[in-house]
Motif scaffolding. Structure first.
Motif, PDB file in Angstrom:
ATOM      1  N   SER A 125      -7.780   5.345  -7.710  1.00 52.90           N
ATOM      2  CA  SER A 125      -6.334   5.511  -7.706  1.00 52.90           C
ATOM      3  C   SER A 125      -5.767   5.343  -9.108  1.00 52.90           C
ATOM      4  CB  SER A 125      -5.684   4.517  -6.740  1.00 52.90           C
ATOM      5  OG  SER A 125      -5.916   3.198  -7.170  1.00 52.90           O
ATOM      6  N   THR A 127       5.059   3.572   2.542  1.00 52.99           N
ATOM      7  CA  THR A 127       4.508   2.317   2.041  1.00 52.99           C
ATOM      8  C   THR A 127       4.530   1.284   3.164  1.00 52.99           C
ATOM      9  OG1 THR A 127       6.629   1.463   1.276  1.00 52.99           O
ATOM     10  CG2 THR A 127       5.344   2.740  -0.305  1.00 52.99           C
ATOM     11  N   HIS A 137       0.857  -1.189   0.000  1.00 53.29           N
ATOM     12  CA  HIS A 137       0.000   0.000   0.000  1.00 53.29           C
ATOM     13  C   HIS A 137       0.887   1.231   0.000  1.00 53.29           C
ATOM     14  CE1 HIS A 137      -3.533  -2.425   1.015  1.00 53.29           C
ATOM     15  NE2 HIS A 137      -2.735  -3.089   1.837  1.00 53.29           N
ATOM     16  N   ARG A 138       0.457   2.262  -0.696  1.00 55.47           N
ATOM     17  CA  ARG A 138       1.202   3.507  -0.753  1.00 55.47           C
ATOM     18  C   ARG A 138       0.333   4.635  -0.220  1.00 55.47           C
ATOM     19  NH1 ARG A 138       3.127   0.414  -4.517  1.00 55.47           N
ATOM     20  NH2 ARG A 138       5.285   0.475  -5.153  1.00 55.47           N
ATOM     21  N   ARG A 139       0.962   5.490   0.548  1.00 56.00           N
ATOM     22  CA  ARG A 139       0.282   6.681   1.057  1.00 56.00           C
ATOM     23  C   ARG A 139       1.033   7.908   0.579  1.00 56.00           C
ATOM     24  NH1 ARG A 139      -2.596   6.039   6.606  1.00 56.00           N
ATOM     25  NH2 ARG A 139      -4.189   4.629   5.860  1.00 56.00           N
ATOM     26  N   ARG A 140       0.451   9.035   0.845  1.00 52.69           N
ATOM     27  CA  ARG A 140       1.141  10.281   0.508  1.00 52.69           C
ATOM     28  C   ARG A 140       2.472  10.348   1.220  1.00 52.69           C
ATOM     29  NH1 ARG A 140      -3.711  14.486   1.528  1.00 52.69           N
ATOM     30  NH2 ARG A 140      -5.314  13.074   0.808  1.00 52.69           N
TER      31      ARG A 140
END
Length: 168
Positions: free
Chosen positions: A130, A61, A54-57
């Motif tokens: 996304s 990750t 998962h990647r966030r701002r």
């Protein structure tokens, strides 16, 4: 030189969003399958582990292990009963071997199947958001840089014409 880099970056973003960034199916495809597809009884026959990143701002990750159901069902294709299997990657976790489920499948392509479950629809809708962000960012870079590059070329041609020696 920077404008060429932005153009290449935009093209890469568009390409990557089509290749890796998004699902092969959309929530509209799922809704069409719910409305027009076939339904069959299915059974979870296996659970497969899958690593999901998962990647966030701000570049954060994290990776988690999810457990995706392998579902077996019967489909009647051209009048012949066939056994089909698929892995439901859009609704992992919460399933156990032996669970009885309802499978949605396309009569024209029985290998295109999903569990008839709202978590699948929600996952496809989330992936689509996304997917579109990266895609539109890439398109935006291309749309902005192409005119800048063309304008630069046009100015260069105009300068070379004005500095060319005239015959006398």
């Amino acid at each position: 030189m920077a404008r060429y880099t932005l153009l290449v970056l935009g093209v890469l973003l568009v390409w990557l969003s089509h290749t890796w960034g998004g699902p092969s199916e959309s929530v509209e495809d799922f809704d069409r399958l719910r409305a027009d597809g076939e339904r069959s009884a299915g059974k979870v026959v296996e659970i497969r582990e899958r690593e999901v990143t998962h990647r966030r701002r701000r570049g954060r990750t994290w990776t988690e292990t999810v457990h995706c159901p392998v579902v077996a069902y019967r489909a009647r294709v051209d009048g012949v009963a066939t056994r089909q299997r698929f892995v439901e990657y859009d609704a992992c976790d919460g399933w156990a071997v032996g669970d009885e489920v309802t499978v949605l499948w396309d009569p024209a392509a029985p290998y295109e199947a999903h569990l008839d479950d709202d978590t699948v629809r929600d996952a496809l809708a989330g992936d689509e958001r996304s997917f579109r962000l990266g895609q539109w960012l890439g398109y935006g870079l291309v749309v902005v840089t192409v005119p800048v590059i063309l304008l630069g070329w046009w100015r260069r041609i105009q300068r070379s014409r004005s500095s060319a020696p005239t015959g006398g």
